[in-house]
Write a protein that holds these residues in place. Sequence first.
Motif, PDB file in Angstrom:
ATOM      1  N   THR A   1     -14.171 -13.847  36.657  1.00 47.81           N
ATOM      2  CA  THR A   1     -14.031 -13.168  37.947  1.00 47.81           C
ATOM      3  C   THR A   1     -12.839 -12.203  37.901  1.00 47.81           C
ATOM      4  O   THR A   1     -11.908 -12.373  37.117  1.00 47.81           O
ATOM      5  N   SER A   2     -12.897 -11.211  38.770  1.00 47.40           N
ATOM      6  CA  SER A   2     -11.930 -10.113  38.686  1.00 47.40           C
ATOM      7  C   SER A   2     -10.592 -10.453  39.331  1.00 47.40           C
ATOM      8  O   SER A   2      -9.641  -9.676  39.219  1.00 47.40           O
ATOM      9  N   CYS A   3     -10.529 -11.572  40.065  1.00 48.64           N
ATOM     10  CA  CYS A   3      -9.243 -11.977  40.646  1.00 48.64           C
ATOM     11  C   CYS A   3      -8.929 -13.380  40.145  1.00 48.64           C
ATOM     12  O   CYS A   3      -9.741 -14.289  40.290  1.00 48.64           O
TER      13      CYS A   3
ATOM     14  N   VAL B   1     -10.437 -15.299  31.088  1.00 51.44           N
ATOM     15  CA  VAL B   1     -10.634 -13.979  30.475  1.00 51.44           C
ATOM     16  C   VAL B   1     -11.031 -12.957  31.548  1.00 51.44           C
ATOM     17  O   VAL B   1     -11.466 -13.335  32.629  1.00 51.44           O
ATOM     18  N   HIS B   2     -10.869 -11.707  31.240  1.00 49.30           N
ATOM     19  CA  HIS B   2     -11.382 -10.648  32.110  1.00 49.30           C
ATOM     20  C   HIS B   2     -11.579  -9.376  31.291  1.00 49.30           C
ATOM     21  O   HIS B   2     -10.604  -8.782  30.823  1.00 49.30           O
ATOM     22  N   SER B   3     -12.820  -8.989  31.110  1.00 52.60           N
ATOM     23  CA  SER B   3     -13.129  -7.723  30.433  1.00 52.60           C
ATOM     24  C   SER B   3     -12.970  -6.603  31.451  1.00 52.60           C
ATOM     25  O   SER B   3     -13.654  -6.603  32.479  1.00 52.60           O
ATOM     26  N   LEU B   4     -12.099  -5.662  31.126  1.00 54.36           N
ATOM     27  CA  LEU B   4     -11.796  -4.635  32.140  1.00 54.36           C
ATOM     28  C   LEU B   4     -12.737  -3.428  32.047  1.00 54.36           C
ATOM     29  O   LEU B   4     -12.303  -2.281  31.880  1.00 54.36           O
ATOM     30  N   HIS B   5     -14.010  -3.721  32.132  1.00 51.47           N
ATOM     31  CA  HIS B   5     -15.013  -2.648  32.113  1.00 51.47           C
ATOM     32  C   HIS B   5     -16.305  -3.218  32.646  1.00 51.47           C
ATOM     33  O   HIS B   5     -16.478  -4.448  32.729  1.00 51.47           O
ATOM     34  N   GLY B   6     -17.213  -2.338  32.988  1.00 51.90           N
ATOM     35  CA  GLY B   6     -18.511  -2.782  33.492  1.00 51.90           C
ATOM     36  C   GLY B   6     -19.415  -3.244  32.367  1.00 51.90           C
ATOM     37  O   GLY B   6     -19.094  -3.072  31.187  1.00 51.90           O
TER      38      GLY B   6
ATOM     39  N   THR C   1      -4.244  -1.037  40.046  1.00 55.72           N
ATOM     40  CA  THR C   1      -5.113  -0.105  39.324  1.00 55.72           C
ATOM     41  C   THR C   1      -6.527  -0.103  39.924  1.00 55.72           C
ATOM     42  O   THR C   1      -6.899   0.839  40.613  1.00 55.72           O
ATOM     43  N   GLN C   2      -7.251  -1.198  39.709  1.00 58.31           N
ATOM     44  CA  GLN C   2      -8.659  -1.219  40.104  1.00 58.31           C
ATOM     45  C   GLN C   2      -8.889  -1.137  41.604  1.00 58.31           C
ATOM     46  O   GLN C   2      -9.666  -0.322  42.075  1.00 58.31           O
ATOM     47  N   ALA C   3      -8.194  -2.017  42.351  1.00 60.04           N
ATOM     48  CA  ALA C   3      -8.542  -2.160  43.767  1.00 60.04           C
ATOM     49  C   ALA C   3      -8.348  -0.845  44.511  1.00 60.04           C
ATOM     50  O   ALA C   3      -9.193  -0.429  45.302  1.00 60.04           O
TER      51      ALA C   3
ATOM     52  N   THR D   1      -8.224   2.166  43.203  1.00 58.33           N
ATOM     53  CA  THR D   1      -9.164   3.176  42.678  1.00 58.33           C
ATOM     54  C   THR D   1     -10.500   3.045  43.422  1.00 58.33           C
ATOM     55  O   THR D   1     -11.077   4.031  43.882  1.00 58.33           O
ATOM     56  N   HIS D   2     -10.974   1.816  43.517  1.00 51.24           N
ATOM     57  CA  HIS D   2     -12.246   1.623  44.210  1.00 51.24           C
ATOM     58  C   HIS D   2     -12.146   2.060  45.665  1.00 51.24           C
ATOM     59  O   HIS D   2     -13.072   2.679  46.195  1.00 51.24           O
ATOM     60  N   ALA D   3     -11.005   1.741  46.320  1.00 46.37           N
ATOM     61  CA  ALA D   3     -10.850   2.119  47.735  1.00 46.37           C
ATOM     62  C   ALA D   3     -11.023   3.636  47.886  1.00 46.37           C
ATOM     63  O   ALA D   3     -11.674   4.104  48.829  1.00 46.37           O
TER      64      ALA D   3
ATOM     65  N   HIS E   1     -20.633  -7.210  45.674  1.00 46.92           N
ATOM     66  CA  HIS E   1     -19.719  -8.362  45.609  1.00 46.92           C
ATOM     67  C   HIS E   1     -18.616  -8.166  44.568  1.00 46.92           C
ATOM     68  O   HIS E   1     -17.550  -8.765  44.679  1.00 46.92           O
ATOM     69  N   VAL E   2     -18.884  -7.311  43.564  1.00 47.96           N
ATOM     70  CA  VAL E   2     -17.870  -7.079  42.526  1.00 47.96           C
ATOM     71  C   VAL E   2     -16.628  -6.448  43.183  1.00 47.96           C
ATOM     72  O   VAL E   2     -15.497  -6.880  42.961  1.00 47.96           O
ATOM     73  N   TYR E   3     -16.868  -5.450  44.039  1.00 44.80           N
ATOM     74  CA  TYR E   3     -15.754  -4.729  44.667  1.00 44.80           C
ATOM     75  C   TYR E   3     -15.145  -5.527  45.815  1.00 44.80           C
ATOM     76  O   TYR E   3     -13.932  -5.528  46.006  1.00 44.80           O
ATOM     77  N   ALA E   4     -16.011  -6.221  46.563  1.00 45.85           N
ATOM     78  CA  ALA E   4     -15.508  -7.034  47.674  1.00 45.85           C
ATOM     79  C   ALA E   4     -14.619  -8.148  47.138  1.00 45.85           C
ATOM     80  O   ALA E   4     -13.505  -8.384  47.626  1.00 45.85           O
ATOM     81  N   GLY E   5     -15.108  -8.828  46.085  1.00 49.49           N
ATOM     82  CA  GLY E   5     -14.367  -9.961  45.526  1.00 49.49           C
ATOM     83  C   GLY E   5     -13.023  -9.522  44.988  1.00 49.49           C
ATOM     84  O   GLY E   5     -11.986 -10.136  45.260  1.00 49.49           O
ATOM     85  N   LEU E   6     -13.059  -8.441  44.262  1.00 46.62           N
ATOM     86  CA  LEU E   6     -11.844  -7.930  43.613  1.00 46.62           C
ATOM     87  C   LEU E   6     -10.777  -7.546  44.645  1.00 46.62           C
ATOM     88  O   LEU E   6      -9.586  -7.752  44.444  1.00 46.62           O
ATOM     89  N   ALA E   7     -11.230  -7.007  45.774  1.00 48.63           N
ATOM     90  CA  ALA E   7     -10.266  -6.554  46.775  1.00 48.63           C
ATOM     91  C   ALA E   7      -9.870  -7.687  47.728  1.00 48.63           C
ATOM     92  O   ALA E   7      -8.686  -7.897  48.000  1.00 48.63           O
TER      93      ALA E   7
ATOM     94  N   SER F   1      -6.062  -1.234  31.797  1.00 48.88           N
ATOM     95  CA  SER F   1      -6.732  -0.429  32.810  1.00 48.88           C
ATOM     96  C   SER F   1      -8.220  -0.294  32.526  1.00 48.88           C
ATOM     97  O   SER F   1      -8.666  -0.418  31.384  1.00 48.88           O
ATOM     98  N   THR F   2      -8.971  -0.003  33.577  1.00 52.18           N
ATOM     99  CA  THR F   2     -10.418   0.185  33.416  1.00 52.18           C
ATOM    100  C   THR F   2     -10.712   1.671  33.193  1.00 52.18           C
ATOM    101  O   THR F   2      -9.888   2.527  33.529  1.00 52.18           O
ATOM    102  N   PRO F   3     -11.906   1.982  32.669  1.00 48.48           N
ATOM    103  CA  PRO F   3     -12.255   3.395  32.486  1.00 48.48           C
ATOM    104  C   PRO F   3     -12.127   4.199  33.786  1.00 48.48           C
ATOM    105  O   PRO F   3     -11.615   5.310  33.785  1.00 48.48           O
ATOM    106  N   LEU F   4     -12.544   3.595  34.906  1.00 45.77           N
ATOM    107  CA  LEU F   4     -12.504   4.356  36.162  1.00 45.77           C
ATOM    108  C   LEU F   4     -11.077   4.668  36.589  1.00 45.77           C
ATOM    109  O   LEU F   4     -10.777   5.756  37.078  1.00 45.77           O
ATOM    110  N   PHE F   5     -10.185   3.711  36.388  1.00 48.60           N
ATOM    111  CA  PHE F   5      -8.783   3.954  36.732  1.00 48.60           C
ATOM    112  C   PHE F   5      -8.212   5.066  35.852  1.00 48.60           C
ATOM    113  O   PHE F   5      -7.494   5.955  36.325  1.00 48.60           O
TER     114      PHE F   5
HETATM  115  O1  ENO Z   1     -14.086   0.257  35.844  1.00 46.84           O
HETATM  116  C1  ENO Z   1     -14.164  -0.204  37.012  1.00 46.84           C
HETATM  117  O2  ENO Z   1     -13.255  -0.174  37.830  1.00 46.84           O
HETATM  118  C2  ENO Z   1     -15.441  -0.790  37.432  1.00 46.84           C
HETATM  119  O3  ENO Z   1     -15.918  -0.534  38.495  1.00 46.84           O
HETATM  120  C3  ENO Z   1     -16.042  -1.839  36.555  1.00 46.84           C
HETATM  121  C4  ENO Z   1     -15.330  -3.131  36.740  1.00 46.84           C
HETATM  122  C5  ENO Z   1     -15.562  -3.902  37.870  1.00 46.84           C
HETATM  123  C6  ENO Z   1     -14.924  -5.116  38.014  1.00 46.84           C
HETATM  124  C7  ENO Z   1     -14.052  -5.544  37.048  1.00 46.84           C
HETATM  125  O4  ENO Z   1     -13.424  -6.708  37.214  1.00 46.84           O
HETATM  126  C8  ENO Z   1     -13.818  -4.797  35.913  1.00 46.84           C
HETATM  127  C9  ENO Z   1     -14.471  -3.572  35.774  1.00 46.84           C
END
Ligand code: ENO
Length: 446
Positions: free
Chosen positions: A110-112, A133-138, A189-191, A193-195, A238-244, A346-350
């Motif tokens: 999970t992302s958090c 673990v956390h893979s920082l990519h989709g 970084t991620q949260a 960026t997504h916002a 849920h990926v973005y909701a959970g992370l934030a 960091s993730t690719p999007l960030f």
């Molecule tokens: O690169 C991004 O920010 C993504 O949108 C893909 C992503 C989503 C959730 C993660 O926990 C890790 C990577």
Amino acid sequence: MVVLSDVEMEKLKATKTIGIIGLGDMGLLYARRFSEAGWKVCGCDREERYIELKESMSSLLPDVEIFKNGFHVTRLADYIIYSVEAENIGKIVSMYGPSTKVGAIVGGQTSCKSSEIEAFEKYLPDDVEIVSVHSLHGPRVDTTGQPLVLIQHRASDESFNFVETLMSCLHSKHVYLTYQEHDKITADTQAVTHAAFLSMGVAWHNSHQYPWETPKWTGGIENAKINISMRIFSNKWHVYAGLAITNPSAHKQITQYAKSTEELFTLMIQRKKDELMKRILEAKEKVFGHLGKNHQLLLNDDLLQQYSLSKTPPGGNQRNSHLSLLAIVDSWSQLDIVPYDHIICSTPLFRIFLGVSEYLFCTPGLLEDCISVSVDDITFRQDDLQFTMAAKEWSSTVSYGDFNLYRRKFENTQNFFQHMFPEATKMGNEMIKTILQRVKDNESQN
Ligand SMILES: O=C(O)C(=O)Cc1ccc(O)cc1
Ligand SMILES: NC(=O)C1=CN([C@@H]2O[C@H](COP(=O)(O)OP(=O)(O)OC[C@H]3O[C@@H](n4cnc5c(N)ncnc54)[C@H](OP(=O)(O)O)[C@@H]3O)[C@@H](O)[C@H]2O)C=CC1
């Protein structure tokens, strides 16, 4: 990383079973890669999906053993990864955690990590170790060279080495953090960026525009904004909701992003150009001041020109106030964040968001031009107003912690853009491939 000999590695592969609970996008990616590397893998998804999953996996990944539910997985596996929705991690670990095999190791994707570790500490027996673990990519990004966070939370070095050895088949870049460090960095970084990209999507939706149909949004920077926003909306809510929502540090970042947006927009409509310029230049100094004269910009407008979803050939670029980019740099500055400190994690999007902001702030004349536009030209006023309102809305939805409201808002805009996702995904993949290649080239030159 401790590198095991081939004999030691083969012994682990012969004796250890890897279990994955939640065979969605990320769980399947791991199952496939581990199985292809010669590990024994088993897994499950929701019980309702058992028959259908077993059938599809028999042709897709015949070596992966599919079980009806997590009880079978936890009883058998030596390392178990929970790859489920962040919102439900507590509930799911409470079900399967107590039956974990004696002496096994458990982790999550999970992302958090705060909520995940809290669940593990609460529900796992004391003899069970924890390495997360956390893979920082989709799921559709090449894992090679991408950051992979490893958290040795409650585990011996030997157990940690086992997990690291398993993960080595992904060829990712291992980053060692505590769960607290992980959550702080991903919030920075991620949260946020997504916002920003979620707010762009909602702003276009609320003004009934498809940005690729409007000549206003032409040029490389605009292509990056559009493609990334579409990429996020084509994913699962849920990926973005959970992370934030589940990451408490993320609330502060997202709130600041909305505040910076509103304050900068207010200066624009009040036509307080000097005050706006002063604030932006202070932010520039704090965020980019340390870059040397020879710093090579990650991105430029020309590089991104080709990744357009528009059917009509681009005319001249429309000058834009770039409120979304001014606001991200201002919020990093207000929170004393130097985004470059987080680049290894960091993730690719960030990295793209940072690259585009860097391009705007560090290309001579561009920033001054954009500030002039933001005060003197009303072409983007209505769009900037929509963007400001959207940023505010996401921020309050996250701070209320309301998953249902988040889902409704996300899916509402997702439906509006749905028809464009296949094309946008193709274009986004190409764009990301080019950018990641450029990152690699830059790194090998340094
Ligand atoms: O690169 C991004 O920010 C993504 O949108 C893909 C992503 C989503 C959730 C993660 O926990 C890790 C990577
Ligand atoms: N997608 C991404 O880019 C990334 C996601 N992550 C994180 O990884 C985790 C998984 O994400 P992702 O794979 O994208 O999401 P998915 O929704 O594709 O996968 C999660 C899977 O878990 C299943 N599940 C739910 N409850 C149970 C249960 N009790 N037992 C077994 N399986 C269950 C879900 O079923 P159902 O759909 O029926 O609920 C779903 O198939 C999330 O926490 C996410 O934040 C991390 C890095 C990148």
